[in-house]
Design an enzyme around this catalytic site. Structure first.
Site, PDB file in Angstrom:
ATOM      1  N   GLY A  87      -4.254   8.289   4.963  1.00 19.35           N
ATOM      2  CA  GLY A  87      -3.322   9.197   5.611  1.00 19.35           C
ATOM      3  C   GLY A  87      -2.074   9.390   4.788  1.00 19.35           C
ATOM      4  O   GLY A  87      -1.533  10.501   4.692  1.00 19.35           O
ATOM      5  N   LYS A 117       0.823  -1.212   0.000  1.00 20.05           N
ATOM      6  CA  LYS A 117       0.000   0.000   0.000  1.00 20.05           C
ATOM      7  C   LYS A 117       0.859   1.265   0.000  1.00 20.05           C
ATOM      8  O   LYS A 117       0.584   2.217  -0.725  1.00 20.05           O
ATOM      9  CB  LYS A 117      -0.925  -0.017   1.223  1.00 20.05           C
ATOM     10  N   SER A 118       1.894   1.281   0.830  1.00 21.03           N
ATOM     11  CA  SER A 118       2.741   2.462   0.929  1.00 21.03           C
ATOM     12  C   SER A 118       3.496   2.722  -0.367  1.00 21.03           C
ATOM     13  O   SER A 118       3.587   3.868  -0.840  1.00 21.03           O
ATOM     14  CB  SER A 118       3.738   2.296   2.085  1.00 21.03           C
ATOM     15  N   ARG A 121      -6.202   3.011  18.144  1.00 19.17           N
ATOM     16  CA  ARG A 121      -6.012   1.564  18.152  1.00 19.17           C
ATOM     17  C   ARG A 121      -5.735   0.992  19.530  1.00 19.17           C
ATOM     18  O   ARG A 121      -5.932  -0.211  19.753  1.00 19.17           O
ATOM     19  CB  ARG A 121      -4.904   1.179  17.160  1.00 19.17           C
ATOM     20  N   ARG A 151      -7.447  12.804  12.114  1.00 16.70           N
ATOM     21  CA  ARG A 151      -6.014  12.579  12.293  1.00 16.70           C
ATOM     22  C   ARG A 151      -5.237  13.891  12.200  1.00 16.70           C
ATOM     23  O   ARG A 151      -5.588  14.785  11.427  1.00 16.70           O
ATOM     24  CB  ARG A 151      -5.509  11.567  11.255  1.00 16.70           C
ATOM     25  N   LYS A 189      -4.140   6.765  14.520  1.00 18.30           N
ATOM     26  CA  LYS A 189      -4.268   5.988  13.291  1.00 18.30           C
ATOM     27  C   LYS A 189      -5.717   6.031  12.814  1.00 18.30           C
ATOM     28  O   LYS A 189      -6.477   6.920  13.190  1.00 18.30           O
ATOM     29  CB  LYS A 189      -3.789   4.555  13.527  1.00 18.30           C
ATOM     30  N   SER A 195       8.474   9.437  11.493  1.00 22.03           N
ATOM     31  CA  SER A 195       7.251   9.310  10.697  1.00 22.03           C
ATOM     32  C   SER A 195       7.606   9.349   9.224  1.00 22.03           C
ATOM     33  O   SER A 195       8.076  10.370   8.713  1.00 22.03           O
ATOM     34  CB  SER A 195       6.274  10.441  11.019  1.00 22.03           C
ATOM     35  N   ASP A 227       2.435  -0.629  12.557  1.00 19.74           N
ATOM     36  CA  ASP A 227       1.250  -1.129  11.862  1.00 19.74           C
ATOM     37  C   ASP A 227       0.848  -2.522  12.329  1.00 19.74           C
ATOM     38  O   ASP A 227      -0.322  -2.913  12.168  1.00 19.74           O
ATOM     39  CB  ASP A 227       1.488  -1.152  10.347  1.00 19.74           C
ATOM     40  N   ARG A 247       3.182   5.905  -3.371  1.00 21.63           N
ATOM     41  CA  ARG A 247       4.375   6.676  -3.729  1.00 21.63           C
ATOM     42  C   ARG A 247       4.696   6.523  -5.216  1.00 21.63           C
ATOM     43  O   ARG A 247       5.083   7.489  -5.881  1.00 21.63           O
ATOM     44  CB  ARG A 247       5.556   6.233  -2.865  1.00 21.63           C
TER      45      ARG A 247
END
Length: 430
Positions: free
Chosen positions: A84, A9-10, A344, A112, A340, A158, A313, A14
């Site tokens: 996010g 996903k990340s 969580r 967030r 998140k 981050s 995560d 990108r």
């Protein structure tokens, strides 16, 4: 049983951003076709990017890049849904462009914090107007070009904040020096290097520094395949560890970037039978390979604040495993979990208690007492995909009777999760 998991996903998000900003045609494959990636793709289209539909089968997507200054002002607000990553990446991109855009998202994303991104971007020269609540979406960003150089010390590691600042440096033609307490995910730095950007990164004491001086005015197009998402693979490894996959599973083509696989060591400390082997590099300098998981006897562990950034995560899943482990598991220094897709910490603790497990909420973490007694009840996910999948794994283990209130939440990152879970269980029952 041999399986594959959807694209990372990340990296998918990108890749779409870098392809849109490159000069020339990029060829991408293995892209995740799911909620977050689709939201980012839609936003890029509204900014003028020529992105076709994301392939369902992981096949090639060709993207004609517009260049670093080629995006245009959108005619409607950009709705990033639950993403996010997408929202923060685009805040960085838009900060260095002479245009104005509004960014919003769903209820979860609007809750967030965005100040950790907008504050340093404001120092570079971009302007932000929060349209409802301070430091929250929706907001209006007005970029400028060129941006001022930035030296920034991030209070927390981050990858999203770091990526936003590095992207702003590219579109805004500004040097960026960024320090963080510990190294966060480095997908953006790897992709920048693939696109022809010189990135200097190294340890400084206990921390980490990234330097991009005199960024180029042109990005090279990309040609790579996105590997399988290691965070998605973690759920299947957990199922195997809990005995829900029979003789075990083998997950092929998974990304094994060392900034994403710290959870494997934590699994092993808990006693999980997990093996990994790097077999290649699937684009953007991202190592990939195979993960193998087998049934195991689990024990409680202590997760320290220094470990948290590398497993942030996977912590909901670690907590679920801890409920089936022998002894006590303590997680501290994880206050970032409160920001998140849901809080969580609270969400995990309340659900574990609702199922009959013993769990205590801490300001910065949680404590779980392991047990082998059957668990039963309904899980309230609060629309959080990782909560749904973590407790879905727990529900797939024999003896437990667990319902998930919003099973569709998994579509954000893992389409087909429930079908794959059923297939693994069916194979194990043979």
């Amino acid at each position: 049983m041999r399986i594959r998991v959807p694209g990372d996903k990340s990296i998918t998000q990108r890749a779409l951003v870098f392809a849109a900003l490159a000069e020339g045609e990029s060829r991408l494959s293995g892209l995740l076709r799911a909620g977050d990636a689709a939201s980012t793709a839609t936003a890029l289209r509204l900014l003028g990017a020529e992105l076709g539909p994301l392939p369902r089968d992981g096949g090639d997507l060709k993207v004609p890049g517009l260049g670093l200054d080629g995006l245009s002002m959108p005619s409607v607000p950009l709705d990033l849904g639950n993403s996010g990553t997408g929202s923060r990446l685009l805040l960085g991109v838009l900060a260095g462009l002479p245009l104005t855009a509004e960014i919003s998202g769903d209820e979860s994303l609007r809750g967030r914090p965005m100040g950790r991104v907008t504050e340093p971007l404001s120092r570079m020269g971009a302007r932000f107007e929060f349209l409802q609540e301070p430091n929250r979406l929706p907001l209006r960003v007005t970029g400028t070009h060129p941006l001022s150089p930035l030296e920034w010390e991030s209070p927390v590691p981050s990858a999203q904040v770091k990526s936003a600042l590095l992207l702003a440096g590219l579109t805004g033609g500004a040097s960026v020096v960024l320090s963080e307490p510990r190294q966060s995910r480095d997908h953006t730095e790897r992709m920048m290097e693939l696109a022809g950007v010189t990135v200097v990164r190294h340890a400084v004491g206990q921390g980490w520094r990234i330097v991009v001086e005199d960024p180029p005015r042109r990005l090279e197009p990309l040609d790579f395949a996105v590997p399988g998402d290691p965070s998605s693979a973690a759920f299947l490894l957990a199922l195997a560890a809990l005995g829900g996959a029979g003789d075990g599973i083998e997950i092929e083509g998974v990304g094994l970037n060392p900034t994403r696989t710290a959870y494997l060591e934590l699994f092993r400390r808990m006693g999980a039978g997990v093996e990994s082997s790097v077999t290649g590099s699937e684009g953007a300098g991202e190592p990939s390979g195979t993960l193998v998981g087998t049934a195991s006897s689990l024990k409680g562990v202590t997760v320290t604040p220094d470990e948290v950034p590398g497993v942030i995560d996977e912590l909901p899943l670690i907590a679920v495993l801890a409920a089936r482990a022998e002894g006590e598991t303590t997680i501290r220094g994880a206050q970032e979990l409160r920001h998140k897709e849901s809080d969580r910490i609270t969400t995990v603790v309340r659900n574990l208690r609702a199922l009959g497990a013993e769990a205590e909420e801490l300001a910065d973490g949680l404590v779980i007492q392991g047990s082998d007694r059957p668990l039963a009840g309904k899980v309230i996910t609060r629309g959080d995909h990782r909560i749904a999948m973590a407790f879905g794994v727990l529900g797939a283990v024999g003896g437990n009777r667990i319902g998930i209130d919003d099973p569709d939440a998994v579509e954000v990152s893992f389409p087909g999760f429930w079908d794959l879970l059923r297939a693994v269980r069916k194979d194990a029952a043979r």
